[in-house]
Design an enzyme around this catalytic site. Structure first.
Site, mmCIF file in Angstrom:
data_model
loop_
_atom_site.group_PDB
_atom_site.id
_atom_site.type_symbol
_atom_site.label_atom_id
_atom_site.label_comp_id
_atom_site.label_asym_id
_atom_site.label_seq_id
_atom_site.Cartn_x
_atom_site.Cartn_y
_atom_site.Cartn_z
ATOM 1 N N HIS A 41 -25.179 -3.994 -0.776
ATOM 2 C CA HIS A 41 -26.344 -4.023 -1.654
ATOM 3 C C HIS A 41 -26.969 -5.410 -1.674
ATOM 4 O O HIS A 41 -26.268 -6.421 -1.609
ATOM 5 C CB HIS A 41 -25.937 -3.605 -3.066
ATOM 6 C CG HIS A 41 -25.474 -2.185 -3.151
ATOM 7 N ND1 HIS A 41 -26.336 -1.124 -3.155
ATOM 8 C CD2 HIS A 41 -24.225 -1.654 -3.190
ATOM 9 C CE1 HIS A 41 -25.649 0.009 -3.217
ATOM 10 N NE2 HIS A 41 -24.355 -0.283 -3.234
ATOM 11 N N SER A 76 -19.211 0.242 -7.653
ATOM 12 C CA SER A 76 -20.347 -0.379 -6.957
ATOM 13 C C SER A 76 -20.821 -1.591 -7.751
ATOM 14 O O SER A 76 -20.911 -1.519 -8.976
ATOM 15 C CB SER A 76 -21.491 0.631 -6.848
ATOM 16 O OG SER A 76 -22.567 0.049 -6.186
ATOM 17 N N GLU A 134 0.860 -1.180 0.000
ATOM 18 C CA GLU A 134 0.000 0.000 0.000
ATOM 19 C C GLU A 134 0.897 1.231 0.000
ATOM 20 O O GLU A 134 1.786 1.343 0.840
ATOM 21 C CB GLU A 134 -0.916 -0.017 1.233
ATOM 22 C CG GLU A 134 -1.650 1.288 1.500
ATOM 23 C CD GLU A 134 -2.450 1.800 0.305
ATOM 24 O OE1 GLU A 134 -3.216 1.019 -0.275
ATOM 25 O OE2 GLU A 134 -2.285 2.986 -0.051
#
Lengths: 497, 435
Positions: free
Chosen positions: A61, A349, A43
């Protein structure tokens, strides 16, 4: 300014290198840590969850809106089920509050019907169409002109930061390594296959590299000569409200969706705040997370279509995040150009929801590519439980303070976070290294005063725990130092010497 | 768990809590406790190392820590218990307080009367929605003040200040004295929000420009702040297109308002004033919850600590009398109305008047700056009291001690602030502002 913290030396070789410490990279590292493998995650920032993973809607979701047969459809439904199973054990806050797609017209209701049909095909349980009366009974603050809604009871909200940290910590507990402040500068190939990763902190030999670099994934692919996809950063802005406004919405409230996005929503967070957003604006820069006045106006007017009376005076912060938009579906699989380079890219998403399922999918792909996955019998699937002080009984609180007096010192008054909780968040595997890292893990500074009170105190605690001067404490990014030494202080030290 | 019983407990040991505790002792409360979350008493005074405190209370000019020290000594001499490093988690109706600290552990205190004296917090960047990026280097002025004056670190070297509240003005001077460059103060309103003396002593004396009707429309920078974009606003506070300009800086300090830290009050459901964000109180500073009193910046934000101390004395004395059963719960029988020209008034209610009391003190803020004005008390009998004011600013509280006999029997009590059509040449200020 301040000198850098001494970072631990990086590994010189690994079985798999995962690039990117977002929720996807950490979930992949955690999944791979089930097996007898040397897994290293890189990272570039001082902490995990500093890109898209820190600025999104935090929603698991239900999975009714993905086109059947896509990675998105499959991984969304599987990911949502995995969170239900593993979130608690990993210390990931999750609340199953359901979602509503709010319809304002007959045309909207028709869209809801088609989403319901699609959801059933995707295997989403419990979907129902609600009439306006039932919707209003469930959501008293909702706009008067609603026509009905699609109800999805399995939708949940989750803490996206603690999801990332939970996966990262568990990966480390099971032998993976996470090297922060370690940017990837090159991917070394030989005969069309990955052999090593060059980083700002040295070279790591590896035959498999997983590209989970979020908005930077296309740049990472190009380091190996793979230009098979591009990433278009799409910015979404948000406004977060104080917890005192929590009654505004019980469930996640979506507008009826458009072609490009799920729209501007009104939703509770897992911690009981309310947020509105996001809008969607294509931007040029991979670090353009500026909020804009027109953008904030756009989400306010969008959210008002669902909940007209927004308590704007109770806004506590605004922020923006980038979606790593690539195409219609996630890009998951081996590079068409470089062997051993596996992409988990274009994860917009429902990426947060899909993350643990992406981990499983990547493990399968690596196995198919010849990586031997031998289960590690010592694998521990959970993290030690670190209860929040405020959620404990008085008897537990007393015992905790008796064992550690710092558990009795409240540092963040808005969220009632004790010094012991902050210290634990710093000392834990995948621990906090920055002010924002502390905020993400324990919420010190996440409340209505936004660190006005606890900021100086958290700074002092970080300096003490990390063994660095206050001038070396950072807010978030590599060079985001917060404080300078006072003029003249060095001179006095000279005299003392 | 440590358990204790007290007559009066003040939550917060800043100027309000200390003055209330002292007044409670003087009014005959035997057992008085101050619960303070910081490592020492004094509250925000401890980081206010500039002078200008105590001109009324002690008739001399003290620093913030100096003013606090006077009270800390008096508290020590008065036999008041003090729990430091202790945070109140809950104060329930009936007076049961739960608090926590490293040395006290988890403790419950039974209080016959409670004074809320928690002070206030600073309004943040998020609350006023300043767009842009979120780099290091954006601080509220008070947090920056603590770092400079108590911890010994600088929040920046090249500073822009948003908002002309007093802390921002004080920090403009402080940062200048520490060797930083302070580029400007930007105030969105067409008038400043600080005390006149601070505009003069902190900005004008150092040549720091104050831009009125200007706001910051974007913060720039990735790691650290690199600059801001500023624009002029019109009378409706909307940005005038084309007036934007950029200013480099590495630090943005915000002084855009203070908000009563009244969460403990809200938690037990005390009635709250929508304008002040503090509790609705009567002349004894009793809230709508029996036995709960409030004073200082948790009730309404003050300009001068001396007035905080005065107000807290009312609350502390009333709490002691409540604890002794001398008087009961607030009747709040008459509303006090902030009428034309006034933004707020404290107290907002009157309960049954106390025998032998000659005057009641009211605190006001105006809606807008005004020149020579008249503040008047209107009842059903017409105007029963008034006073001329030479000048009025929203940032400078108007204080008036009004004889009780003017309104003792009135059912309608409304204050109004109007322009003075016939101002008299005045020598010195007749109003209560500090010079």
């Amino acid at each position: 300014m301040g000198e850098m913290r001494g970072l631990e030396p990086i590994s010189s070789k690994a079985d798999v290198v995962v690039i990117g410490g977002g929720v996807v990279g950490c979930a992949i590292a955690r999944e791979l840590s089930r097996y007898r493998l040397d897994v290293v995650l890189l990272e570039q920032a001082p902490d995990v969850a500093t890109g898209t993973s820190k600025a999104n809607s935090g929603i698991l979701h239900a999975g009714f809106d993905c086109e059947p047969g896509t990675w998105k459809a499959r991984l969304n439904v599987r990911g949502a089920a995995l969170y239900a199973e593993i979130a608690e054990g990993l210390g990931i806050p999750r609340r199953e509050i359901g979602s509503l797609v709010v319809a304002h017209s007959d045309a909207d209701l028709a869209t809801c019907e088609s989403l319901l049909a699609r959801g059933r095909e995707n295997g989403v349980a419990g979907l129902e169409i609600w009439g306006a009366d039932r919707l209003r009974a469930h959501e008293p603050s909702i706009s008067a002109d609603v026509a009905g809604a699609l109800w999805a009871p399995t939708a949940a909200v989750v803490c996206p930061f603690l999801a990332t940290v939970g996966f990262g910590e568990n990966a480390i507990r099971n032998g993976a390594k996470i090297h922060t402040e370690c940017g990837v500068t090159g991917l070394v190939t030989a005969g069309g296959r990955i052999v090593a990763v060059e980083t700002t902190r040295g070279r790591i030999e590896a035959r498999f590299v997983v590209n989970a670099a979020g908005v930077h994934a296309a740049d990472v692919a190009r380091l190996a000569g793979d230009d098979s996809f591009t990433i278009h950063p799409r910015r979404g802005e948000y406004i977060l409200f104080d917890r005192s406004t929590g009654a505004l919405a019980r469930s996640v409230l979506f507008p009826t969706p458009s072609k490009v996005s799920k729209g501007i929503l009104v939703s509770p967070t897992v911690h009981g705040n309310i947020f509105i957003g996001p809008n969607a604006a294509d931007v040029d820069e991979l670090d353009d997370v500026e909020t804009t006045a027109p953008g904030l106006d756009e989400i306010i007017s969008g959210a008002r279509k669902i909940v007209p009376d927004l308590p704007l005076q109770n806004a506590i912060t605004e922020f923006a995040g980038l979606r790593a938009a690539a195409g219609k579906d996630f890009i998951i699989g081996e590079s068409p150009i470089v062997k051993g380079l596996v992409h988990a890219a274009g994860i917009q998403s429902p990426g947060l929801t899909s993350a643990p399922a992406i981990g499983e999918a990547i493990a399968e792909i690596l196995a198919d590519l010849g990586l031997k996955l031998t289960p590690d019998p010592t694998f521990v699937p959970v993290n030690p439980h670190r209860p929040k002080f405020t959620e404990q009984t008085p008897v537990e609180q007393m015992a905790r303070i008796a064992a550690d007096p710092l558990a009795g010192r409240v540092i963040c008054r808005c969220e009632t976070i004790t010094e012991a909780e902050i210290v634990a968040a710093i000392r834990a595997p995948c621990g906090a290294r920055t002010i924002d890292g502390v905020k993400r893990r324990v919420r010190a500074g996440a409340g209505r005063c936004q660190g006005g009170f606890c900021g100086p105190r958290v700074t002092a605690i970080l300096a003490r725990e990390l063994g660095i001067p206050v001038t070396a404490v950072r807010k978030e990014t590599l060079e985001s130092w917060l404080f300078y030494a006072r003029a003249g202080l060095e001179i006095r030290e000279d005299i003392d010497a | 768990m440590r358990d204790a019983t007290y007559d009066v407990v003040t939550i917060g040991g800043g100027p309000a809590g200390m003055a209330a505790a002292l007044a409670a002792r003087q009014a005959g409360a035997d057992r008085v406790l101050i619960i303070e979350r910081d490592r020492e008493l004094g509250g925000i005074l401890q980081q206010c190392i500039h002078n200008g405190f105590g001109l009324r209370k002690f008739k001399e000019e003290l620093t913030g820590p100096g003013y606090a020290d006077r009270y800390i000594e008096m508290v020590g001499a008065a036999g008041i218990d003090v729990w430091l490093d202790s945070t109140v988690l809950a104060a329930e109706a009936g007076g049961r307080i739960t608090c926590v600290g490293p040395t006290t552990g988890l403790a419950t205190v039974e209080a016959k009367a409670v004074v809320h004296s928690m002070g206030c917090r600073e309004r943040t960047r998020g609350a006023i929605r300043i767009p842009g990026s979120r780099p290091a280097g954006v601080f509220t002025a008070g947090a920056a003040q603590r770092m400079v004056n108590m911890e010994g670190y600088l929040p920046g070297r090249d500073v822009v200040i948003i908002g002309s509240g007093d802390i921002g003005l004080i920090m403009a001077r402080r940062m200048t004295l520490e060797g930083a460059r302070v580029r400007a103060v930007f105030e969105i309103m067409p008038y400043s929000n600080g005390l006149t003396r601070n505009i003069v002593q902190c900005l004008e004396d150092f040549g720091i420009p104050l831009y009125l009707s200007h706001c910051v429309v974007a913060v720039h920078g990735h790691d650290r702040v690199t600059g801001v974009t500023v624009a002029e606003v019109d009378a409706d506070l909307h940005v005038k297109p084309g007036t934007e300009f950029d200013l480099p800086c590495d630090c943005v300090l915000l002084s855009v308002g203070l908000i009563p830290e009244n969460e403990l009050g809200r938690a037990i459901g005390v009635s709250t004033d929508r304008i002040t964000s503090g509790a609705v109180v009567d002349q004894f500073r009793q809230t709508s919850k029996p036995g709960f009193f409030a004073a200082g910046n948790v009730l309404h934000v003050h300009d001068l600590v001396d007035l905080v101390s005065n107000e807290a004395e009312i609350a502390g004395r009333s709490a002691a009398l409540f604890a002794k059963g001398v008087f009961g719960e607030a009747t709040h029988e008459r509303a006090v109305i902030a009428g034309e020209g006034l933004r707020q008034v404290v107290p907002q209610r009157l309960s049954t008047l106390e025998k032998g009391k000659n005057a009641i003190r009211f605190f006001f803020r105006s809606k807008a700056p005004m020149g020579p004005s008249i503040i008047a008390l209107k009842t059903e009998d017409g105007i029963v009291w008034d006073r001329k004011l030479r000048v009025v600013k929203p940032s400078e509280m108007i204080v008036a001690d009004i004889p009780v006999n003017r309104f003792a029997k009135a059912s309608h009590i409304e204050f109004v602030l109007t322009l003075d059509e016939h101002p008299e040449p005045l020598e010195g200020a007749v109003e209560e502002e500090d010079a």
